[in-house]
Design a protein around this motif. Structure first.
Motif, mmCIF file in Angstrom:
data_model
loop_
_atom_site.group_PDB
_atom_site.id
_atom_site.type_symbol
_atom_site.label_atom_id
_atom_site.label_comp_id
_atom_site.label_asym_id
_atom_site.label_seq_id
_atom_site.Cartn_x
_atom_site.Cartn_y
_atom_site.Cartn_z
ATOM 1 N N ARG A 1 0.770 -1.062 -0.102
ATOM 2 C CA ARG A 1 -0.002 0.021 0.092
ATOM 3 C C ARG A 1 0.944 1.196 0.049
ATOM 4 O O ARG A 1 0.469 2.318 -0.860
ATOM 5 N N THR A 2 1.786 1.430 0.776
ATOM 6 C CA THR A 2 2.718 2.363 0.875
ATOM 7 C C THR A 2 3.481 2.848 -0.441
ATOM 8 O O THR A 2 3.507 3.980 -0.755
ATOM 9 N N PHE A 3 3.871 1.761 -1.108
ATOM 10 C CA PHE A 3 4.753 1.913 -2.442
ATOM 11 C C PHE A 3 3.508 2.099 -3.619
ATOM 12 O O PHE A 3 4.045 2.207 -4.635
ATOM 13 N N ARG A 4 2.337 1.630 -3.195
ATOM 14 C CA ARG A 4 1.173 1.837 -4.331
ATOM 15 C C ARG A 4 1.457 0.505 -5.500
ATOM 16 O O ARG A 4 1.466 0.970 -6.616
ATOM 17 N N TYR A 5 1.878 -0.495 -4.991
ATOM 18 C CA TYR A 5 2.083 -1.425 -5.861
ATOM 19 C C TYR A 5 0.795 -2.361 -5.666
ATOM 20 O O TYR A 5 0.001 -2.439 -4.734
ATOM 21 N N GLU A 6 0.649 -2.751 -7.049
ATOM 22 C CA GLU A 6 -0.579 -3.831 -7.161
ATOM 23 C C GLU A 6 -0.457 -5.054 -6.186
ATOM 24 O O GLU A 6 0.875 -5.675 -6.347
ATOM 25 N N ARG A 7 -1.472 -5.565 -5.472
ATOM 26 C CA ARG A 7 -1.182 -6.554 -4.657
ATOM 27 C C ARG A 7 -1.191 -7.869 -5.500
ATOM 28 O O ARG A 7 -1.781 -8.287 -6.478
#
Length: 301
Positions: A221-227
């Motif tokens: 979430r912090t780095f805004r990567y897709e899960r």
């Protein structure tokens, strides 16, 4: 022939407060050299998610401009202390280099203490999930004592005392400080790309996906990567657990393996001098501010 759990019995005969260096060295270089390397990589990676840390790393351009050297130097400086001890000439030189680099930047004591916490907590959490055995309470006490000592040599204030204190400090700091920063995301991307270069080029995308699959949701979430999807996570984590089962069946090491022997260390094929590792920042250049004043209790070496 040394039996699989014989070294753990040796460790448990030592005093974790007095013999913490020997316990740490046995655990790191005999029992879990590969796992501890991965855990400490993840520990350092977590620190990018604190914007004040990730932003500074982006400003220095060390991890985005020459990530292999930055990786090598960090690993080798920490490894020198493990192999030779705090009071050896090499160990004192390594700590001196670490201190001089950190004092060139305006890094808060809270951030320094948080980084120290990651070194204590990440190995336990990694081994709880992916290790061929878990760390014993004896080892956890020694880990806490080892990093209390390192933190003291670095002039860090208000260091946690027990493993549980380190864990509480880490969790509360992450809950309060994890947050998005564009520079930190660049550092994260550069680190994932670096890991891909350690394997044949066609595997680089696979390595990146595996790296993302190992990140917890707070980091994603912090780095805004897709899960990552359940298949990617299941395959990655399942492979590591299968590795742990295989390692448990292998005979124990009869010689230590230090981080300097890892294949990921690529920048010094002809050897290195500890005194020349790391950066030598110039004030006002590549993110280096005017050096801030040293904490009053920080050692001079």
């Amino acid at each position: 022939m040394v039996k699989r759990y014989a070294r753990l019995k040796e460790i448990q005969r030592l005093d974790p407060e007095r013999d913490f260096l020997e316990i740490y060295r046995l655990t790191v270089s005999y029992e879990f050299p590969w796992d501890i390397t991965r855990a400490l990589e993840l520990a350092l990676y977590r620190t990018y998610a604190v914007p004040s840390i990730g932003r500074l790393l982006a400003e220095t351009a060390e991890l985005t401009g020459r990530p292999q050297k930055r990786y090598d130097d960090t690993v080798l400086l920490l490894d020198t202390v493990v192999e030779h001890g705090f009071d050896s000439e090499a160990g004192r030189t390594a700590v001196r280099r670490i201190n001089r680099m950190h004092r060139s930047y305006d890094i808060s004591n809270d951030d320094m203490r948080y980084v120290l916490c990651t070194f204590v907590v990440s190995p336990k959490r990694w081994l709880d999930t992916y290790g061929w055995r878990k760390l014993s309470a004896h080892e956890l006490r020694a880990f806490a004592a080892y990093y209390r000592t390192l933190g003291g040599r670095m002039g860090i204030q208000d260091i946690p005392q027990s493993y549980e204190d380190f864990e509480r400090a880490l969790d509360s700091y992450e809950a309060e400080h994890f947050g998005w920063d564009e520079g930190a995301r660049r550092v994260s991307d550069a680190t994932l790309a670096l890991m891909g270069t350690w394997y044949p080029r066609p595997l680089a995308p696979v390595v990146r996906r595996a790296g993302l699959a190992l990140l917890d949701d707070s980091l994603l979430r912090t780095f805004r990567y897709e899960r990552p999807g359940p298949i990617a996570r299941g395959l990655t984590r399942g492979a590591l657990r299968l590795r742990a089962r295989a390692v448990r069946l292998l005979p124990p090491r009869t010689a230590p393996h230090y981080a300097r022997q890892n294949p990921e260390i690529k920048g010094y094929p002809d050897g290195y001098a500890v005194s020349r590792l790391g950066t030598f920042p110039t004030p006002g250049v590549r993110g280096c501010p005017v050096p801030h004043k040293r904490a009053p209790d920080a050692p001079s070496e």
